[in-house]
Every structure is written in structure tokens, then in C-alpha cells.
Design a protein around this motif. Structure first.
Motif, PDB file in Angstrom:
ATOM      1  N   THR A  79       0.865  -1.171   0.000  1.00  0.00           N
ATOM      2  CA  THR A  79       0.000   0.000   0.000  1.00  0.00           C
ATOM      3  C   THR A  79       0.908   1.229   0.000  1.00  0.00           C
ATOM      4  O   THR A  79       1.779   1.347   0.867  1.00  0.00           O
ATOM      5  CB  THR A  79      -0.876   0.046   1.264  1.00  0.00           C
ATOM      6  N   HIS A  99     -10.191   0.653  -0.967  1.00  0.00           N
ATOM      7  CA  HIS A  99     -11.169  -0.415  -0.722  1.00  0.00           C
ATOM      8  C   HIS A  99     -12.602   0.116  -0.862  1.00  0.00           C
ATOM      9  O   HIS A  99     -13.459  -0.538  -1.472  1.00  0.00           O
ATOM     10  CB  HIS A  99     -10.957  -1.004   0.673  1.00  0.00           C
ATOM     11  N   LEU A 137      -5.397   2.990   1.667  1.00  0.00           N
ATOM     12  CA  LEU A 137      -6.051   1.695   1.465  1.00  0.00           C
ATOM     13  C   LEU A 137      -7.547   1.770   1.789  1.00  0.00           C
ATOM     14  O   LEU A 137      -8.367   1.132   1.119  1.00  0.00           O
ATOM     15  CB  LEU A 137      -5.382   0.607   2.321  1.00  0.00           C
ATOM     16  N   VAL A 156      -8.005  -5.820  -2.752  1.00  0.00           N
ATOM     17  CA  VAL A 156      -6.936  -5.846  -1.752  1.00  0.00           C
ATOM     18  C   VAL A 156      -6.523  -7.298  -1.550  1.00  0.00           C
ATOM     19  O   VAL A 156      -7.374  -8.184  -1.445  1.00  0.00           O
ATOM     20  CB  VAL A 156      -7.423  -5.256  -0.402  1.00  0.00           C
ATOM     21  N   LEU A 198       0.601  -3.503   5.573  1.00  0.00           N
ATOM     22  CA  LEU A 198       0.453  -2.333   6.451  1.00  0.00           C
ATOM     23  C   LEU A 198       1.340  -2.425   7.692  1.00  0.00           C
ATOM     24  O   LEU A 198       1.777  -1.415   8.232  1.00  0.00           O
ATOM     25  CB  LEU A 198      -1.020  -2.192   6.862  1.00  0.00           C
ATOM     26  N   TYR A 209      -4.012  -9.842   0.918  1.00  0.00           N
ATOM     27  CA  TYR A 209      -3.216  -9.934   2.142  1.00  0.00           C
ATOM     28  C   TYR A 209      -1.766 -10.232   1.774  1.00  0.00           C
ATOM     29  O   TYR A 209      -1.480 -11.174   1.024  1.00  0.00           O
ATOM     30  CB  TYR A 209      -3.775 -11.055   3.025  1.00  0.00           C
ATOM     31  N   ALA A 247      -8.671  -0.669   7.891  1.00  0.00           N
ATOM     32  CA  ALA A 247      -8.811  -0.053   6.562  1.00  0.00           C
ATOM     33  C   ALA A 247     -10.218  -0.240   5.997  1.00  0.00           C
ATOM     34  O   ALA A 247     -10.474   0.144   4.861  1.00  0.00           O
ATOM     35  CB  ALA A 247      -7.777  -0.628   5.609  1.00  0.00           C
ATOM     36  N   GLU A 259      -1.391  -7.536  10.845  1.00  0.00           N
ATOM     37  CA  GLU A 259      -1.755  -7.208   9.466  1.00  0.00           C
ATOM     38  C   GLU A 259      -3.264  -7.383   9.269  1.00  0.00           C
ATOM     39  O   GLU A 259      -3.920  -6.562   8.628  1.00  0.00           O
ATOM     40  CB  GLU A 259      -0.984  -8.111   8.491  1.00  0.00           C
ATOM     41  N   SER A 296      -1.365  -5.586   0.810  1.00  0.00           N
ATOM     42  CA  SER A 296      -1.538  -4.652   1.937  1.00  0.00           C
ATOM     43  C   SER A 296      -0.222  -4.245   2.617  1.00  0.00           C
ATOM     44  O   SER A 296       0.083  -3.048   2.708  1.00  0.00           O
ATOM     45  CB  SER A 296      -2.493  -5.262   2.961  1.00  0.00           C
ATOM     46  N   LEU A 345      -6.035  -4.551   8.284  1.00  0.00           N
ATOM     47  CA  LEU A 345      -6.996  -4.635   7.177  1.00  0.00           C
ATOM     48  C   LEU A 345      -8.390  -4.256   7.660  1.00  0.00           C
ATOM     49  O   LEU A 345      -9.140  -3.559   6.958  1.00  0.00           O
ATOM     50  CB  LEU A 345      -7.003  -6.054   6.591  1.00  0.00           C
TER      51      LEU A 345
END
Ligand SMILES: [Zn+2]
Length: 339
Positions: free
Chosen positions: A210, A257, A253, A263, A234, A265, A289, A282, A232, A286
Motif C-alpha cells: 500500500t 477499498h 487503502l 486488496v 500495512l 493480504y 482499513a 496485518e 496490503s 486490514l
């Protein structure tokens, strides 16, 4: 035909809530039957699964040069995508992963394509050979050609203007054209102001991370949502400690989305202190997000459990449609041997 039958008290078949008692029949490397246990065709003694049955999980951003991939298979990750490795080690590992029961299935990009002296060639963690340096369109086209015999799942390009020179537009366009001619998508690491826009304009259709160095304009977010997959990663920002980069990535993100973007993983496993399993942080990021539990299950699997899909099976102890962080407790039930 059923070689093996698995029975669990609950399973995820693609809906927003779990299905109740479920039997999954496997024939060879495919799921051949899914339904209530009472209706299952006769089979050898079924295998009872203690927990909730899920499809195999995928981490879309891993570096097997920096981590033992076998650890991931025990934790439910039946497939991983290597987004930058050393060709002489990586390609034989990819081949072995299709047959060796202890390895997850590995799909790979091969080495990074980057500018001479560009990212990641100057990084401490980058072993020699992890990048192919391409200075002009001609060498870029040759580099893509040289990877084709290994059947890369994507071509990885580094566009990181914060860590060295980046390839010019002509070279980037050549890479995209050469890959696309063979129906191979190009994945970019974009870092630095304007690099995500450059990637989008050139036809890059997967972002390895991202984007975090800038808040992307709404127009670009909408264009990306209609065309591009974002992996992702993140939790690479702070590994649990809030940082400005994490906030920027989350903001990007969240809007991507909400605009309908795809998206996936991915963790960038191999870089930094990340768990050798599904990363609970993570998954939680998500959710932050804006992905609901079903969105997260879709981001981490290739398909719900259904007839005709590859028979990778995992199990979790608690309901991931209520709390997807349960995915960090996943174990592998079986990995299909096929590609
Ligand atoms: Zn990476």
C-alpha cells in the motif's frame, strides 16, 4: 470420486457467516464435493477436523531468501508469492515446492528489476543477485525475456526514488509491454512522491505495498480501484507501533477499498520482525482499513471451499467471520500437490 473426506462442525463456504457441519471431499488435488456430512457420498473413514475448516491461505508478499518458507506451511499459509529473490536459489525452490510436502506452494517473480544502483541494491538486507539492473529499454526487454523460461507469476519492478535512482519511463513502459505480451502482470514497489502515478500510467497492475509516502489523490485512487490490485503490507510500518507512514498507508487503502479496489493480504515477510504465520497485526490493520471479515477472508484466500478448486485446506479454532484475527491461529490440514 472421493479419495478423502474431511468433516468439521463449521466451514467457510464464501458467505458472511459460517456454514454448519460440513463435509469436504477431495479427489486428487481438487475438491470434488462439499455439503452436509449426512449427504456425503460414501468414502473411506472420514477425517474429523477439530476446528473450523477453511481453504488454504496465501501471503502475497514474501521473500524466501530471508525466511524459511516451511514455517509458513505449518501455520496455514499453503501458498506464498515471492516478490524478489535470488534466481539461482529461488527457481529450484519454486520447482521443489510443488512436490515437497513440507513446503508451501511458491509462486515467484524472480529478481527485482531496477535501475543501476537503484533499490534494493544498496540495502543491507539485499543479498547479491536479488536485483537485475536495467539501464535502458533494450536491457529491460532482455531482462524480461530471460525470466520467461521460469514462468514468473509476475514481474517485479522497484520504483523507489527515496533509495537511489529509478528507471525512466521508456524503460518502465518496455518492461510492462514485454511482460503483458506474455500475459504476465507487473508488480511495483512504489516509494517516493509521484512513483505510484508513474506505475499506474505505465500499466503496472499490482502494487507490492500500500503506498505510504504520500496521500494519493482521489482521482488516482479511483483509477487504481478500477484496474489495480494492492498487496496490503500495512504492518511493515512500526510493527505494532503507530507511525505516520502507517497512517498514510491506511488512509490510502481505506479509500481504495471503499472505491471497490481489490486488496490482497501480504506481509513482506523476511523484512523486519514479522511472525512466521498469518500476522494478526496485518489482519487487524486490514479491518482498520475498512475490510469486513468476509473481505479479509477473500483477501487471504483464492476461493471459498467449493467443488473444483485446489484442495488446500486449513483450520482455525474460532470463527473468523466474527473475528478474522483467528486466522493467525491457522494450521494446515492438507496441501494439494499440484501446481
Ligand atoms: Zn518485499
Amino acid at each position: 470420486m472421493i479419495d478423502q473426506l474431511f468433516i468439521a462442525d463449521a466451514a467457510w463456504l464464501g458467505a458472511d457467516t459460517l456454514a454448519g457441519p460440513t463435509a469436504v471431499g477431495v479427489c486428487g488435488d481438487e475438491i470434488s464435493w462439499v455439503g452436509p456430512p449426512a449427504a456425503a457420498p460414501p468414502a473411506m473413514p472420514p477425517t474429523r477436523i477439530d476446528g473450523i475448516l477453511l481453504p488454504g491461505l496465501t501471503d502475497h508478499h514474501v521473500h524466501t531468501a530471508l525466511v524459511d518458507p516451511a514455517e509458513l506451511l505449518t501455520a496455514g499459509v499453503t501458498t506464498l508469492v515471492d516478490l524478489g529473490g535470488i534466481p539461482d536459489i529461488l527457481w529450484p525452490l519454486v520447482e521443489r515446492s510443488h512436490h515437497e510436502p513440507r513446503l508451501p506452494r511458491i509462486r515467484a517473480a524472480g529478481p527485482f528489476l531496477t535501475s543501476p544502483g537503484g533499490y534494493p541494491t544498496q540495502q543491507d538486507w539485499a543479498p547479491p543477485g536479488i536485483a537485475l539492473e536495467v539501464g535502458d529499454p533494450h536491457s529491460a526487454a532482455e531482462a524480461v525475456e530471460s525470466l520467461l523460461p521460469h514462468r514468473p507469476v509476475t514481474i517485479k519492478v522497484a520504483l523507489n526514488s527515496e533509495a537511489g535512482p529509478v528507471i525512466d519511463d521508456a524503460t518502465l513502459y518496455t518492461i510492462v509491454r514485454a511482460a503483458t505480451a506474455h500475459r504476465i502482470p507487473v508488480t511495483a514497489h512504489t516509494q517516493g512522491i509521484g512513483q505510484t502515478l508513474r506505475a499506474y500510467r505505465a500499466g503496472v497492475r499490482v502494487l507490492a505495498h500500500t503506498p505510504w509516502t504520500e496521500t494519493l489523490a482521489d482521482d488516482l485512487i479511483n483509477d487504481l480501484a478500477g484496474s489495480t490490485t494492492i498487496i496490503s503490507t500495512l504492518d511493515i510500518h512500526g510493527w505494532g507501533t503507530p507511525t505516520r507512514d502507517r497512517e498514510t498507508a491506511l488512509h490510502n487503502l481505506r479509500r481504495f477499498h471503499a472505491a471497490g479496489g481489490m486488496v490482497r493480504y501480504g506481509t513482506d515477510l523476511g523484512n523486519g520482525p514479522l511472525p512466521r504465520s498469518v500476522n494478526a497485526r496485518e489482519v487487524a490493520a486490514l479491518a482498520e482499513a475498512g475490510l469486513n471479515p468476509t473481505d479479509i477472508l477473500r483477501a487471504i484466500t483464492n476461493s471459498p471451499l467449493r467443488r473444483g478448486v485446489t484442495a488446500d485446506l486449513t483450520a482455525v479454532p474460532t470463527d473468523p467471520t466474527t473475528d478474522p484475527v483467528a486466522l493467525s491461529q491457522a494450521i494446515t490440514v492438507r496441501k494439494a500437490a499440484c501446481q
